[in-house]
Design an enzyme around this catalytic site. Structure first.
Site, short mmCIF file in Angstrom:
data_model
loop_
_atom_site.label_atom_id
_atom_site.label_comp_id
_atom_site.label_asym_id
_atom_site.label_seq_id
_atom_site.Cartn_x
_atom_site.Cartn_y
_atom_site.Cartn_z
CG PHE A 130 -0.23 0.45 2.51
CD1 PHE A 130 -0.09 1.81 2.81
CD2 PHE A 130 0.32 -0.47 3.40
CE1 PHE A 130 0.58 2.23 3.96
CE2 PHE A 130 0.98 -0.06 4.54
CZ PHE A 130 1.11 1.28 4.83
CE LYS B 65 -3.06 -8.46 -4.27
NZ LYS B 65 -3.42 -7.45 -3.23
CD GLU C 44 -5.51 -6.16 0.23
OE1 GLU C 44 -4.52 -5.89 -0.49
OE2 GLU C 44 -5.50 -7.07 1.07
NE ARG C 45 -3.37 -2.61 3.81
CZ ARG C 45 -2.44 -2.74 4.74
NH1 ARG C 45 -2.54 -2.08 5.87
NH2 ARG C 45 -1.41 -3.53 4.55
CB SER D 231 5.05 -7.19 5.61
OG SER D 231 4.14 -8.20 5.26
CB CYS E 111 10.52 -0.33 2.59
SG CYS E 111 11.17 0.26 1.04
CD GLU F 191 8.60 -2.65 8.15
OE1 GLU F 191 7.92 -3.68 7.94
OE2 GLU F 191 9.13 -1.99 7.24
P1 NAD Z 1 1.71 -6.57 3.05
O1 NAD Z 1 2.77 -7.60 3.10
O2 NAD Z 1 0.63 -6.62 4.08
O3 NAD Z 1 0.95 -6.63 1.64
C1 NAD Z 1 1.65 -6.61 0.43
C2 NAD Z 1 0.84 -7.35 -0.63
O4 NAD Z 1 0.67 -8.70 -0.23
C3 NAD Z 1 -0.55 -6.75 -0.85
O5 NAD Z 1 -0.83 -6.74 -2.22
C4 NAD Z 1 -1.45 -7.73 -0.11
O6 NAD Z 1 -2.73 -7.84 -0.68
C5 NAD Z 1 -0.71 -9.05 -0.21
N1 NAD Z 1 -0.95 -9.92 0.95
C6 NAD Z 1 -1.16 -9.52 2.23
N2 NAD Z 1 -1.34 -10.60 3.02
C7 NAD Z 1 -1.23 -11.69 2.23
C8 NAD Z 1 -1.33 -13.10 2.48
N3 NAD Z 1 -1.55 -13.59 3.70
N4 NAD Z 1 -1.16 -13.93 1.43
C9 NAD Z 1 -0.92 -13.45 0.19
N5 NAD Z 1 -0.84 -12.13 -0.09
C10 NAD Z 1 -0.98 -11.26 0.92
O7 NAD Z 1 2.44 -5.15 3.05
P2 NAD Z 1 1.81 -3.72 3.16
O8 NAD Z 1 1.31 -3.51 4.54
O9 NAD Z 1 0.88 -3.47 2.03
O10 NAD Z 1 3.11 -2.81 2.90
C11 NAD Z 1 3.99 -2.44 3.90
C12 NAD Z 1 5.17 -3.38 3.99
O11 NAD Z 1 5.85 -3.41 2.74
C13 NAD Z 1 6.22 -2.93 4.99
O12 NAD Z 1 6.69 -4.06 5.68
C14 NAD Z 1 7.31 -2.32 4.13
O13 NAD Z 1 8.59 -2.32 4.72
C15 NAD Z 1 7.24 -3.19 2.94
N6 NAD Z 1 7.82 -2.55 1.77
C16 NAD Z 1 9.04 -2.99 1.34
C17 NAD Z 1 9.64 -2.39 0.26
C18 NAD Z 1 10.98 -2.86 -0.23
O14 NAD Z 1 11.35 -2.45 -1.30
N7 NAD Z 1 11.70 -3.68 0.49
C19 NAD Z 1 9.00 -1.34 -0.40
C20 NAD Z 1 7.75 -0.93 0.05
C21 NAD Z 1 7.17 -1.56 1.14
#
Ligand code: NAD
Length: 539
Positions: A191, A215, A218-219, A268, A323, A425
């Site tokens: 998101f 994909k 969704e937020r 994450s 991140c 985090e």
């Molecule tokens: P998230 O992991 O909750 O979601 C990321 C994606 O995974 C979304 O599209 C979500 O729909 C999907 N997802 C969530 N739960 C899932 C599950 N159980 N099974 C399959 N798919 C699932 O992350 P977020 O809260 O949207 O974003 C924040 C996180 O992303 C932070 O931890 C941040 O550090 C990280 N991030 C990392 C980078 C990087 O380059 N390393 C860049 C941006 C964000």
């Protein structure tokens, strides 16, 4: 940019493809998203998917999309079923043969046009980002600009795909390596950068000749969908870029579909690890970028005014939901720590938290009510475990936006490595200060942490800086640079549990990730010359 001049009535299509129009319904949806106030948007149609060049509104589960600045529901998004995902993958699969054979220079021309459309619609995109993510317009502009730079890099794809050639590797034998696309590629995005992170992925994947199913989170899916529609308007043939909105069901369908050749994920760490494991077990190429806990070391000789300005932006910008946010400052020596705390405390009195729409604010709300509670829970735990809350952002109220998901800038001193707030985090506007006795001790803290995304050292000592960058176990390093996010012609990737996979995001690594090498060795024997059978290994 004039918000009324929607691009969606215009004709689009690659020159080799039949020209199509985006449906009026689709056009109306986008205009709605942009023009309606949040209270009115409750009645809007649910945000659907983009499959085979058209907006698809699937039946089934939906989820509310919030405006975090007001706390109100701004709309709903469809959550794709397995069948909807399979439809998108089928469209990508069908589009692949023609797109693969489209000359790279023609693919690049679409990217040039896409870049232009992104610039023309920057105001609309930034507003959509602000409405659903909450980041202030200047921050959204920065995100979009960084995304556009990845499109610019993809414009160079004919040069990037030139391959390698060796003449006369043996008598009359030539050999070359070329980089062929993989087929259907999937991207799953977080998101916190709804515009930039998808643009890390599909412009290069598509420019390399793949077709794509995205994909998004969704937020806050609206800006992502809007941008994908601009890519279609730029000339991508139907099916080359598809977007399915959804949650775990959609992700799992992509991970299990044998037609999907590779998966790029950003999110994450627990989910990154899951995605990497499942995609790899299914035989797919995968890169999964995860979370972070980015430390900065503040050396005793650092220019403390510069440190404080720099840390304030890097810790609290975008509410700490980056991140690459600097969330831990390790001060070397008590004198440096005391000076840092005193100056930060003073600086933080000027911090302005509020609605995304007010460009005078420094940062906006966090993404959801649940996340607001989670961030405040980390501050509670720090207090309970013996840290000192120097500036407390819990319970902050923004006048006129009392239901928004705000957390004020928070500064916590005397944090130690066993504390929950240090180990996990937080992803909120919270800066932890750890006191270390030496640079070695500070570096060990960083090396021992499970994450290794970004880090920074503040110093005037070139030797210390060089030692730090040579030895620290982190993928992206700043020297007096707080957010060392690589530019688009380098690649972005952390170490340790911040990246699962071998290749980083965008830049040169993306060309390698989205292609497979094929090496061809060729001989054309002269007429009438025949060699006898050779039984030794060719040398
Ligand atoms: P998230 O992991 O909750 O979601 C990321 C994606 O995974 C979304 O599209 C979500 O729909 C999907 N997802 C969530 N739960 C899932 C599950 N159980 N099974 C399959 N798919 C699932 O992350 P977020 O809260 O949207 O974003 C924040 C996180 O992303 C932070 O931890 C941040 O550090 C990280 N991030 C990392 C980078 C990087 O380059 N390393 C860049 C941006 C964000």
């Amino acid at each position: 940019m004039d918000g009324k001049s929607s691009p969606h009535g215009r004709v689009y299509g690659a020159s080799s493809q039949p020209r199509r129009r985006i449906s009026p319904e689709h056009s109306a949806n986008v205009d709605h998203l942009i023009e309606l106030k949040n209270s009115e948007r409750k009645h809007m149609t649910t945000l659907g998917h983009l499959i085979n060049g058209a907006r698809v509104n699937s039946e089934g589960r939906t989820q509310d999309i919030f405006n975090p600045s007001t706390g109100e529901v701004g709309g709903q998004v469809s959550l794709a079923s397995k069948a909807t995902v399979e439809e998108a993958v089928a469209a990508a699969q069908a589009a692949y043969p023609a797109w693969r054979n489209t000359p790279p220079a023609k693919r690049a021309r679409v990217m040039f046009r896409f870049k232009q459309l992104l610039e023309e619609h920057a105001d609309q995109i930034c507003r959509l980002i602000g409405q659903e993510h909450g980041k202030i317009v200047h921050d959204a502009q920065g995100e979009l600009q960084r995304g556009i730079e990845n499109v610019e890099y993809a414009c160079g794809v004919p040069e990037l795909l030139k391959g390698e050639h060796s003449k006369n590797v043996g008598p009359g034998i030539d050999s070359w390596s070329e980089f062929q696309p993989l087929g259907v590629v999937a991207g799953i995005t977080p998101f916190n950068f709804p515009a930039m992170v998808p643009l890390w992925m599909y412009p290069m994947a598509i420019a390399c000749g793949n077709t794509f199913v995205l994909k998004p989170s969704e937020r806050d899916p609206s800006s992502t969908l809007f941008i994908a529609e601009l890519a279609l308007e730029a000339g991508l043939p139907a099916g080359v870029l598809n977007v399915v909105n959804g949650d775990k069901e959609a992700v799992d369908a992509l991970l299990d579909d044998p037609r999907v050749q590779a998966v790029s994920f950003v999110g994450s760490t627990p989910i990154a690890e899951y995605i990497y494991g499942r995609a790899s077990a299914n035989g797919k190429r995968c890169q999964a970028l995860g979370g972070a806990k980015n430390h900065s070391i503040v050396m005793p000789d650092a220019d403390m005014d510069n440190v404080v300005n720099s840390l304030t932006g890097a810790a609290f910008g975008s509410s700490g939901e980056r991140c690459m946010a600097l969330s831990v400052a390790v001060a070397v020596g008590d004198a440096a720590a005391d000076a840092l705390i005193a100056k930060m405390q003073e600086q933080m009195q000027t911090l302005k938290v509020g609605s995304f729409a007010d460009a005078g604010n420094d940062f906006g709300p966090v993404i959801t009510k649940a996340h607001q509670e989670k961030v405040c829970g980390y501050i509670d735990s720090a207090e309970a475990q013996g840290a000192e809350i120097v500036v407390d952002g819990r319970g902050v109220k923004v006048s006129g936006f009392e239901n928004g998901f705000y957390v004020g800038g928070t500064l916590i001193d005397r944090v130690t490595p066993e504390m929950t707030c240090y180990q996990e985090e937080i992803f909120g506007p919270v800066l932890l200060v750890v006191r270390a006795g030496s640079m070695e001790e500070a570096m060990k803290l960083i090396d021992d942490h499970e994450y290794g995304n970004g880090t920074c050292i503040y110093t005037r000592d070139g030797e210390a800086a060089r030692y730090f960058s040579d030895n620290i176990q982190v993928g992206m390093v700043g020297i007096n640079v707080p957010l060392p996010v690589p530019v688009s012609y380098h690649s972005f990737g952390g170490w340790k549990r911040s990246l699962f996979g071998d290749l980083a995001a965008y830049g040169p690594d993306a060309v390698r990730f989205y292609t497979k090498r094929k090496t061809i060795t060729q001989r054309w024997p002269s007429a009438g010359v025949r060699e006898g059978a050779q039984f030794s290994f060719p040398s």
